[in-house]
Enzyme design. Structure first.
Site, PDB file in Angstrom:
ATOM      1  N   ASP A   1       0.868  -1.163   0.000  1.00 35.18           N
ATOM      2  CA  ASP A   1       0.000   0.000   0.000  1.00 35.18           C
ATOM      3  C   ASP A   1       0.913   1.222   0.000  1.00 35.18           C
ATOM      4  OD1 ASP A   1      -2.208   1.617   0.155  1.00 35.18           O
ATOM      5  OD2 ASP A   1      -2.332   1.522   2.324  1.00 35.18           O
TER       6      ASP A   1
ATOM      7  N   ASP B   1      -2.387  -0.598   6.322  1.00 36.25           N
ATOM      8  CA  ASP B   1      -2.630  -0.028   7.642  1.00 36.25           C
ATOM      9  C   ASP B   1      -4.083   0.377   7.849  1.00 36.25           C
ATOM     10  OD1 ASP B   1      -2.689   2.076   5.914  1.00 36.25           O
ATOM     11  OD2 ASP B   1      -1.161   3.279   6.933  1.00 36.25           O
TER      12      ASP B   1
ATOM     13  N   THR C   1       0.545   4.495   0.699  1.00 34.31           N
ATOM     14  CA  THR C   1       0.511   5.369   1.864  1.00 34.31           C
ATOM     15  C   THR C   1       0.891   4.590   3.111  1.00 34.31           C
ATOM     16  OG1 THR C   1      -1.244   6.642   0.828  1.00 34.31           O
ATOM     17  CG2 THR C   1      -0.911   6.965   3.183  1.00 34.31           C
TER      18      THR C   1
END
Length: 819
Positions: A312, A568, A314
């Site tokens: 991911d 996250d 970010t």
């Protein structure tokens, strides 16, 4: 339903309920209890066989030959201590990373551990929270069609958020992805989902894997073979003493029993399971010291097998800290700054929206507008302002009140799906230019209309762009180096993000990933086979929805890849759970941490190379060590069968086998299992191990039989001399097997092998040891024959190694296309 009022329970009442058993207590801990560890390491079939033989020899007064029981006991103690130390480390880290609950007590918001939540508590829920007890919604901060949006994907498998209104139930284990509010706890402890989800995610469990499955299968085969082997060996040893009647009358049965015990004990690969467990436990502790929490120790094997890593953007390639850059007005609509200020200061604002709070802090907050919270699937949020004059906070300036209607903030291509209008086309083109430069771009749009009444929020008609907003993320300093490592190791990296694919591609290029442009996930097919083909070709994807992340994991797995997924956000949880190895960052939502097998406690992406290297070290070393144990099991079975069927006396005393076992397997296995090893994981562990171990074991057996045949014809040798010759033959060839398996050569491995040769020499050089183990110097002719046999065995082992290398290459070549 228990009525509590809007102030929640009093502290005294909450404590009373907790003491009366109405708390959210559930079995906790990340690993097995001490009793479970003891039971797993002590009460095993092989321990039963070993200690039964140990007891028999003690009863016969042959304690010298019962020495094998002491290493077995020592190994068991080591296993218990190592696993208990790993348990303590994991428990301590799990406590540090346990989720918390936010409740109202005496009208004040407080954070408590999930175990202290009691029936009747008012949970305060915000975006990103994991719900720790089953509850019923009392109040939502968003009226009308919005309400709380709950992700129940961990419970239902559906990634779509479900809207909860007043009176609806929310279940523990689900997560808040939009809105905020309060909910009254109605079920706790074992009656709630929390006891079934969070505890299971942190529990020590022996994950089924190729490595453990192969070892279990081997042990099952050996278990079935032991019963008939004991009968064959016992009969052969009694026949070697003159038959059952003669042996019993003359007392020769004692020697027969000693020989039978020696043969059976040699067949038991007792240390193989032990060394595997210790390797996993030591690896878990080593990674914990690097701030990596392994929630399931055998997941270490998954680290070695990974060949596809989905990142991911970010929080992984970037720090996750979003910074507002600038606003580009497109059309003058009164009050747009004030709208942005309110959106940024909202309690349920996501990370991007929160960046707007400071630059637009001078604008007064709006009083109680109707809000539609951000949703990662639709990628926009909105404020609906009525036709009445806008009410502002007391200190607000009266000027520039926002124009009534609907204000939408979101991704440009999601807010404007039709670029027919010239103003919209201009806004989308400008947003594309900014995205290609690496800026994350959002659009603020306005419509005089309200959103249409529907079960799910929909965009109003007549939207016009008001302003473009750009944001930037700081790329992690270690990202480029980490991606370079994965490229060298043959791990394919795919960057998956919900952002504009052009922005994602710009970030990927900045860290050295080759990609001209990112793929817009809205154009991806739903068919997993077609999706898999695209994933094999392309590496960067933007505008990926939670459902597509899960589909990508399944598509890669269908094509034979072992997939690791990092993330996250709450919406990453299901993909992380379904991946072969789910990895959560330290900033991850509680639900995401709960299902991940690894948690990077300090959020450092540069931990990943060490994590992968640790997994490869463990599995490569276990394969190496397993060949040692399986070679011993093979020659032990073969010698027992041949000597039993020929009614020959077993060629070793148990104490002499203690020498060979300790020097050729036991001691070096512990060192080899913990040494550095960067070999890549390859499937086919059992086939490769048996392809070497069975021929090597048969070579040892033939050498022992050859010595016995030559000695029986060449002259009259004492039993001690024959046993010494067999011990030297076995040790000489088995030590060269160790030397072969210890390759490639390194100073530490050479030192281990030489130390084992030195240990063998000391047994013959030190009179006390020589007498204790009942070995002696050999007559010249017998000694020369043993030397020639050992040298011949070494040559054959080298030829076997050369053949085995070619065999494994062929196996790998066949396996790759099959994937």
């Amino acid at each position: 339903m228990i009525l509590t009022g809007d102030r929640g329970l009093t502290t005294a009442e909450a404590e009373r309920r907790f003491e009366s058993g109405q708390g959210n207590a559930a079995p906790t801990g990340s690993s097995r209890s001490l009793w479970e560890i003891l039971a797993a390491n002590v009460f095993t079939l092989f321990n039963g066989i070993v200690f039964a033989g140990f007891g028999v020899l003690l009863a016969l007064g042959r304690w010298q030959d019962a020495l094998f029981g002491l290493p077995a006991l020592f190994n068991t103690v080591i296993g218990v201590v190592q696993e208990f130390n790993a348990k303590r480390t994991l428990d301590r880290l799990a406590v540090l990373n346990a989720p918390t609950a936010r409740v109202l007590r005496d009208g004040v918001e407080v954070e408590i551990s999930p175990e202290r939540v009691v029936i009747g508590d008012l949970l305060v829920l915000r975006t990103g929270d994991q719900i720790t007890a089953d509850a019923r919604v009392v109040e939502s901060d968003h009226a009308g069609p919005s309400g709380l949006e709950i992700d129940e994907s961990l419970l239902t498998g559906e990634s779509d958020a479900i809207r909860k209104r007043e009176g609806d139930e929310v279940l523990s284990g689900s997560s808040v992805v939009g809105g905020s509010g309060t909910a009254e706890v109605i079920r706790v402890g074992v009656d709630s989902y929390a006891a079934k989800l969070t505890v299971e995610a942190r529990k020590f469990s022996m994950v089924r894997s190729e490595l453990r499955g192969s070892i279990d299968r081997l042990l099952k085969w050996i278990t079935w073979a032991l019963a008939p082997m004991i009968l064959i060996v016992a009969n052969g040893q009694m026949q070697a003493q003159g038959g059952w009647e003669v042996a019993i009358e003359s007392g020769g049965w004692r020697e027969a029993v000693v020989g039978a015990v020696a043969a059976v004990i040699a067949m038991v690969p007792l240390g193989l399971v032990l060394v595997t467990s210790i390797a996993f436990a030591v690896s878990g502790v080593a990674l914990a010291q690097r701030k990596v929490l392994i929630q399931e120790l055998p997941a270490v094997e998954g680290l070695a097998r990974v060949d596809a890593l989905c990142l991911d953007k970010t929080g992984t390639l970037t720090t996750g800290e979003m910074v507002f850059d600038r606003a580009l007005p497109l059309r003058e609509v009164a009050g747009w700054e004030r709208v942005l200020g309110h959106m940024g200061a909202a309690p349920d604002a996501n990370g991007t929206a929160r960046c707007l709070a400071e630059p637009f802090s001078g604008a007064a907050l709006l009083a109680d507008p109707e809000a539609i919270p951000f949703d990662s699937a639709r990628k926009w949020s909105a404020l609906v302002i009525g036709d009445d004059p806008v009410r502002l906070d007391a200190d607000a300036a009266p000027a520039q009140s926002p124009v009534p209607g609907t204000w939408v903030l979101g991704a440009p291509e999601f807010v404007f799906r039709d670029a027919a209008d010239e103003r919209v086309a201009h806004a989308l083109a400008e947003a594309g230019r900014l995205a290609e430069a690496g800026s994350r771009t959002l659009v603020l749009a306005h419509s005089p209309a309200r959103p249409p009444a529907a079960e799910r929020p929909e965009l109003p008609a007549e939207l016009v762009p008001v302003a473009l907003l750009t944001f930037s993320e700081r790329v992690r300093d270690d990202a480029a180096q980490t991606l370079s490592y994965f490229a060298e190791q043959g791990v394919d990296v795919r960057v998956i993000s919900g952002d504009d694919p052009r922005t994602v591609a710009a970030v990927a290029r900045s860290v050295g990933l080759e990609c001209e442009t990112g793929r817009d996930a809205r154009t991806l097919p739903e068919d997993l086979d077609e999706l898999g083909e695209i994933l094999d070709r392309e590496r960067v994807f933007g505008r990926v929805t939670p459902r597509q992340k899960l589909a990508m994991v399944h598509a890669l797995q269908r094509r034979g890849h072992v997939v690791a997924m990092t993330g996250d956000g709450v919406n990453d949880a299901l993909a992380i759970k379904e991946a072969d190895l789910g990895i959560a960052m330290d900033t991850a939502a509680q639900a995401t941490k709960a299902v991940a097998r690894l948690v990077l406690l300090d959020g450092r992406f540069d931990r990943m190379p060490g994590v992968v290297a640790e997994g490869r070290r463990v599995i490569a070393n276990i394969e190496r060590v397993s060949m040692l144990f399986l070679t011993k099991t093979t020659y032990a079975f073969a010698i027992a069968v041949v000597f039993g069927l020929l009614a020959w006396s077993f060629p070793f005393l148990p104490r002499q086998l203690s020498i060979t076992d300790g020097l050729t397997i036991g001691i070096p296995a512990f060192f080899l299992a913990l040494m550095p090893n960067a070999s890549r994981y390859r499937s086919g562990f059992l086939k490769r191990s048996l392809a070497f171990s069975i021929p090597a074991g048969l070579l040892v057996m033939l050498a022992i039989v050859g010595v016995q045949l030559w000695a029986s014809r060449a002259g009259s040798f004492t039993q001690v001399e024959l046993q010494s010759a067999s011990t030297l033959t076995l040790a000489g060839i088995a030590l060269w097997v160790l030397a072969v398996l210890a390759r490639p050569v390194s100073p530490l491995r050479v030192l281990v092998v030489l130390a084992m040769y030195a240990g063998l020499a000391l047994v013959w050089l030190i009179p006390l040891l020589r007498d204790f183990f009942q070995v002696t110097w050999l007559p010249a002719d017998l000694g020369l024959f043993v030397l020639g046999t050992v040298v011949s065995g070494i040559v054959l082992v080298e030829l076997l190694r050369a053949w085995h290398l070619r065999f494994t290459r062929r196996v790998d070549e066949v396996a790759v296309p099959a994937e």
